[in-house]
Design a protein around this motif. Structure first.
Motif, PDB file in Angstrom:
ATOM      1  N   ARG A 178      -2.449  79.592  28.829  1.00 14.96           N
ATOM      2  CA  ARG A 178      -2.758  79.668  27.393  1.00 14.96           C
ATOM      3  C   ARG A 178      -4.113  79.059  27.070  1.00 14.96           C
ATOM      4  NH1 ARG A 178       1.193  78.138  22.802  1.00 14.96           N
ATOM      5  NH2 ARG A 178      -0.569  79.072  21.730  1.00 14.96           N
ATOM      6  N   ARG A 179      -4.445  77.957  27.731  1.00 18.40           N
ATOM      7  CA  ARG A 179      -5.741  77.325  27.458  1.00 18.40           C
ATOM      8  C   ARG A 179      -6.899  78.180  27.971  1.00 18.40           C
ATOM      9  NH1 ARG A 179      -5.855  72.268  25.385  1.00 18.40           N
ATOM     10  NH2 ARG A 179      -8.073  72.107  25.928  1.00 18.40           N
ATOM     11  N   LEU A 180      -6.658  78.954  29.009  1.00 15.82           N
ATOM     12  CA  LEU A 180      -7.715  79.772  29.595  1.00 15.82           C
ATOM     13  C   LEU A 180      -7.806  81.152  28.957  1.00 15.82           C
ATOM     14  CD1 LEU A 180      -7.289  78.941  33.390  1.00 15.82           C
ATOM     15  CD2 LEU A 180      -9.037  78.082  31.828  1.00 15.82           C
ATOM     16  N   GLY A 181      -6.738  81.581  28.300  1.00 17.35           N
ATOM     17  CA  GLY A 181      -6.727  82.906  27.701  1.00 17.35           C
ATOM     18  C   GLY A 181      -7.871  83.090  26.712  1.00 17.35           C
ATOM     19  N   GLY A 182      -8.569  84.205  26.831  1.00 13.59           N
ATOM     20  CA  GLY A 182      -9.677  84.479  25.930  1.00 13.59           C
ATOM     21  C   GLY A 182     -11.001  83.889  26.385  1.00 13.59           C
ATOM     22  N   ARG A 183     -10.967  82.952  27.340  1.00 17.15           N
ATOM     23  CA  ARG A 183     -12.206  82.332  27.832  1.00 17.15           C
ATOM     24  C   ARG A 183     -12.742  83.044  29.060  1.00 17.15           C
ATOM     25  NH1 ARG A 183     -11.241  76.053  28.629  1.00 17.15           N
ATOM     26  NH2 ARG A 183     -13.526  76.045  28.710  1.00 17.15           N
ATOM     27  N   THR A 184     -11.846  83.690  29.800  1.00 19.65           N
ATOM     28  CA  THR A 184     -12.246  84.329  31.043  1.00 19.65           C
ATOM     29  C   THR A 184     -11.207  85.384  31.399  1.00 19.65           C
ATOM     30  OG1 THR A 184     -12.815  83.904  33.360  1.00 19.65           O
ATOM     31  CG2 THR A 184     -10.980  82.668  32.457  1.00 19.65           C
ATOM     32  N   GLU A 185     -11.529  86.254  32.348  1.00 19.86           N
ATOM     33  CA  GLU A 185     -10.544  87.226  32.818  1.00 19.86           C
ATOM     34  C   GLU A 185      -9.452  86.482  33.565  1.00 19.86           C
ATOM     35  OE1 GLU A 185     -10.277  91.409  35.377  1.00 19.86           O
ATOM     36  OE2 GLU A 185     -12.082  90.148  35.485  1.00 19.86           O
ATOM     37  N   LEU A 186      -8.227  86.708  33.158  1.00 18.62           N
ATOM     38  CA  LEU A 186      -7.128  85.909  33.701  1.00 18.62           C
ATOM     39  C   LEU A 186      -5.858  86.742  33.788  1.00 18.62           C
ATOM     40  CD1 LEU A 186      -6.198  82.281  32.990  1.00 18.62           C
ATOM     41  CD2 LEU A 186      -4.495  84.003  32.439  1.00 18.62           C
ATOM     42  N   ALA A 187      -5.126  86.578  34.872  1.00 17.49           N
ATOM     43  CA  ALA A 187      -3.825  87.219  35.042  1.00 17.49           C
ATOM     44  C   ALA A 187      -2.768  86.150  35.277  1.00 17.49           C
ATOM     45  CB  ALA A 187      -3.857  88.193  36.221  1.00 17.49           C
ATOM     46  N   PHE A 188      -1.584  86.346  34.728  1.00 14.39           N
ATOM     47  CA  PHE A 188      -0.502  85.375  34.846  1.00 14.39           C
ATOM     48  C   PHE A 188       0.658  86.014  35.588  1.00 14.39           C
ATOM     49  CE2 PHE A 188       2.905  82.792  32.462  1.00 14.39           C
ATOM     50  CZ  PHE A 188       2.810  81.742  33.361  1.00 14.39           C
ATOM     51  N   VAL A 189       1.013  85.426  36.735  1.00 13.34           N
ATOM     52  CA  VAL A 189       2.129  85.906  37.541  1.00 13.34           C
ATOM     53  C   VAL A 189       3.305  84.953  37.319  1.00 13.34           C
ATOM     54  CG1 VAL A 189       2.950  86.448  39.859  1.00 13.34           C
ATOM     55  CG2 VAL A 189       0.547  86.840  39.253  1.00 13.34           C
ATOM     56  N   SER A 190       4.367  85.463  36.689  1.00 10.96           N
ATOM     57  CA  SER A 190       5.481  84.587  36.341  1.00 10.96           C
ATOM     58  C   SER A 190       6.739  85.418  36.117  1.00 10.96           C
ATOM     59  CB  SER A 190       5.147  83.768  35.082  1.00 10.96           C
ATOM     60  OG  SER A 190       6.119  82.785  34.834  1.00 10.96           O
ATOM     61  N   VAL A 191       7.767  84.767  35.588  1.00 12.06           N
ATOM     62  CA  VAL A 191       9.018  85.436  35.279  1.00 12.06           C
ATOM     63  C   VAL A 191       9.627  84.801  34.038  1.00 12.06           C
ATOM     64  CG1 VAL A 191      10.330  83.905  36.819  1.00 12.06           C
ATOM     65  CG2 VAL A 191      11.286  86.124  36.173  1.00 12.06           C
ATOM     66  N   VAL A 192      10.205  85.621  33.181  1.00 12.55           N
ATOM     67  CA  VAL A 192      10.955  85.134  32.019  1.00 12.55           C
ATOM     68  C   VAL A 192      12.266  85.897  31.948  1.00 12.55           C
ATOM     69  CG1 VAL A 192       8.893  84.506  30.697  1.00 12.55           C
ATOM     70  CG2 VAL A 192       9.882  86.796  30.436  1.00 12.55           C
ATOM     71  N   GLY A 193      13.223  85.343  31.218  1.00 13.05           N
ATOM     72  CA  GLY A 193      14.489  86.035  31.025  1.00 13.05           C
ATOM     73  C   GLY A 193      14.358  87.112  29.954  1.00 13.05           C
ATOM     74  N   ASN A 194      15.312  88.035  29.958  1.00  9.64           N
ATOM     75  CA  ASN A 194      15.301  89.098  28.945  1.00  9.64           C
ATOM     76  C   ASN A 194      16.021  88.638  27.684  1.00  9.64           C
ATOM     77  OD1 ASN A 194      17.827  89.029  30.103  1.00  9.64           O
ATOM     78  ND2 ASN A 194      18.109  91.253  30.111  1.00  9.64           N
ATOM     79  N   ASP A 195      15.609  87.476  27.191  1.00 11.42           N
ATOM     80  CA  ASP A 195      16.214  86.897  25.997  1.00 11.42           C
ATOM     81  C   ASP A 195      15.124  86.586  24.974  1.00 11.42           C
ATOM     82  OD1 ASP A 195      14.936  84.768  27.209  1.00 11.42           O
ATOM     83  OD2 ASP A 195      16.757  83.634  27.646  1.00 11.42           O
ATOM     84  N   ALA A 196      15.529  86.061  23.836  1.00 11.35           N
ATOM     85  CA  ALA A 196      14.569  85.782  22.764  1.00 11.35           C
ATOM     86  C   ALA A 196      13.532  84.752  23.190  1.00 11.35           C
ATOM     87  CB  ALA A 196      15.309  85.296  21.517  1.00 11.35           C
ATOM     88  N   LEU A 197      13.940  83.772  23.997  1.00 11.26           N
ATOM     89  CA  LEU A 197      13.003  82.739  24.438  1.00 11.26           C
ATOM     90  C   LEU A 197      11.918  83.338  25.327  1.00 11.26           C
ATOM     91  CD1 LEU A 197      15.495  79.839  25.305  1.00 11.26           C
ATOM     92  CD2 LEU A 197      14.197  80.193  23.193  1.00 11.26           C
ATOM     93  N   GLY A 198      12.326  84.243  26.208  1.00 15.51           N
ATOM     94  CA  GLY A 198      11.347  84.882  27.078  1.00 15.51           C
ATOM     95  C   GLY A 198      10.382  85.760  26.313  1.00 15.51           C
ATOM     96  N   MET A 199      10.908  86.515  25.328  1.00  6.17           N
ATOM     97  CA  MET A 199      10.045  87.387  24.540  1.00  6.17           C
ATOM     98  C   MET A 199       9.069  86.567  23.689  1.00  6.17           C
ATOM     99  SD  MET A 199      10.955  90.243  25.675  1.00  6.17           S
ATOM    100  CE  MET A 199      11.387  89.364  27.181  1.00  6.17           C
ATOM    101  N   ALA A 200       9.531  85.414  23.197  1.00  7.94           N
ATOM    102  CA  ALA A 200       8.651  84.544  22.409  1.00  7.94           C
ATOM    103  C   ALA A 200       7.510  84.004  23.267  1.00  7.94           C
ATOM    104  CB  ALA A 200       9.450  83.388  21.814  1.00  7.94           C
ATOM    105  N   ALA A 201       7.824  83.626  24.517  1.00  4.77           N
ATOM    106  CA  ALA A 201       6.788  83.117  25.423  1.00  4.77           C
ATOM    107  C   ALA A 201       5.746  84.196  25.714  1.00  4.77           C
ATOM    108  CB  ALA A 201       7.428  82.619  26.718  1.00  4.77           C
ATOM    109  N   LEU A 202       6.199  85.419  25.970  1.00  8.68           N
ATOM    110  CA  LEU A 202       5.271  86.519  26.230  1.00  8.68           C
ATOM    111  C   LEU A 202       4.370  86.784  25.027  1.00  8.68           C
ATOM    112  CD1 LEU A 202       7.390  89.178  28.160  1.00  8.68           C
ATOM    113  CD2 LEU A 202       5.620  87.677  29.058  1.00  8.68           C
TER     114      LEU A 202
END
Length: 353
Positions: free
Chosen positions: A110-134
């Motif tokens: 999140r701190r790097l987003g918008g400052r440089t080209e960045l890709a995030f490799v991760s996993v979230v659940g298919n729930d409201a918390l995961g969708m909020a994080a995305l």
């Protein structure tokens, strides 16, 4: 390009507060409770020294003194005259409770987003918390195409901090982190192959750490932040070859098996990490300073103002993000470390306000 690999969780953070006590109000409540129990507080000295009544009164005088002490965080009474139990602390209405998407790699991304080209490799659940994080990551300008949405619950961490901000209690459900596997690394290869710097945290399994190291240690700069004592222990079990590790003091202890209480121990920890394949080390210290080691050269760098009692929650992620960003620009490690320390000091100043 920077690639960030690590877990996402929802953090429920509770920080205890120290509200001001109205001692006079407390005294009146205690006196009323004693009167309700049939004790005449105006004649407490009249009873015989060894009588049952005198012992009873002395006992509850002690209770009154105890409850007026600074050891109690909240205003309490003797329980409406029920002297059969102990005083019960009541909840503070202004307790600082925060719920947010979190995790070391998540915060760095999140701190790097918008400052440089960045890709995030991760996993979230298919729930409201995961969708909020995305959603939060996308708002920050982070490429989330390599984030896997898995069947299950997004991990949740519950943190209990004391009145000065130190973490006293932590519980997490991390079963979904198993999806951060070598298979997911292979599925993200198109992005990872383009990275100049790969940052990962201690939420990864030993197997995944080793796999990333095998594939990319000779192709780019791998930076590792254990993010927890458990992450440090996993590093100690791994064969990870890192360009840079960025632990806190206690995490460095878990990584090396050494107790770190001063400069000599910091030097020994840096040497131990070098011997196991780490090229450079930054150990964050309380108050915003860092132990910095590049090759065999080491020193402690302090900010202009050391904030010894600052709440340092999140400061390590700030430092890691800035170091990674500076390295991606081609800065020397010494320049990156100094810039990161200055950025962290500014963050701590804001927290302390």
């Amino acid at each position: 390009m920077i690639a960030v690999i690590g877990g996402v969780k929802t953090c429920v953070s509770v920080r205890m507060t120290m509200p001001e006590r109205d001692i006079e109000k407390q005294r009146k409540q205690d006196e009323e409770a004693l009167l309700n129990a049939g004790i005449d507080i105006n004649n407490m000295g009249d009873a015989e020294e060894d009588s049952e009544d005198a012992r009873f009164r002395r006992y509850y005088e002690g209770k009154m003194r105890e409850m007026a002490s600074d050891n109690y965080w909240n205003e309490v009474g003797l329980g409406g005259g029920d002297f059969g139990g102990y005083p019960v602390m009541t909840p503070d209405e202004d307790t600082d409770i925060r719920v947010s998407s979190s995790g070391c790699s998540y915060n760095v991304a999140r701190r790097l987003g918008g400052r440089t080209e960045l890709a995030f490799v991760s996993v979230v659940g298919n729930d409201a918390l995961g969708m909020a994080a995305l959603c939060e990551l996308e708002k920050a300008g982070v490429d989330v195409s390599a984030v896997k949405i898995a069947e299950g619950a997004t991990p949740v961490g519950v943190e209990l901090h004391n009145v000065v901000g130190d973490l006293n209690f932590l519980r997490e459900n991390n079963s979904l982190m198993g999806e951060l596997s070598p298979k997911l690394i292979d599925e993200s290869a198109e992005l990872l192959d383009r990275a100049d710097v790969i940052f990962m945290d201690g939420s990864l399994s030993v197997e995944t750490m080793n796999y990333v190291s095998e594939k990319y240690a000779d192709k780019c700069k791998i930076c590792f932040d254990p993010a927890s004592i458990n992450g440090g222990s996993r590093f100690a079990e791994s064969d990870l070859k890192a360009y840079l590790v960025i632990p806190g003091r206690m995490e460095a202890e878990a990584m090396t098996g050494l107790q770190i209480l001063g400069m000599d121990q910091l030097m020994a920890a840096g040497t131990a990490l070098e011997e196991r394949g780490v090229k450079n080390t930054i150990i964050t210290l309380k108050g915003g300073g860092i132990y910095y080691r590049e090759g065999t050269e080491a020193e402690i760098i302090k900010p202009e103002k050391v904030l010894s009692f600052a709440d340092t929650s999140g400061a390590g992620d700030v430092l890691s993000a800035e170091v990674v960003y500076r390295l991606s620009l081609g800065d020397d490690l010494a320049v990156a470390a100094k810039a990161a320390m200055d950025e962290t000091a500014e963050y701590l100043k804001e927290v302390a306000k």
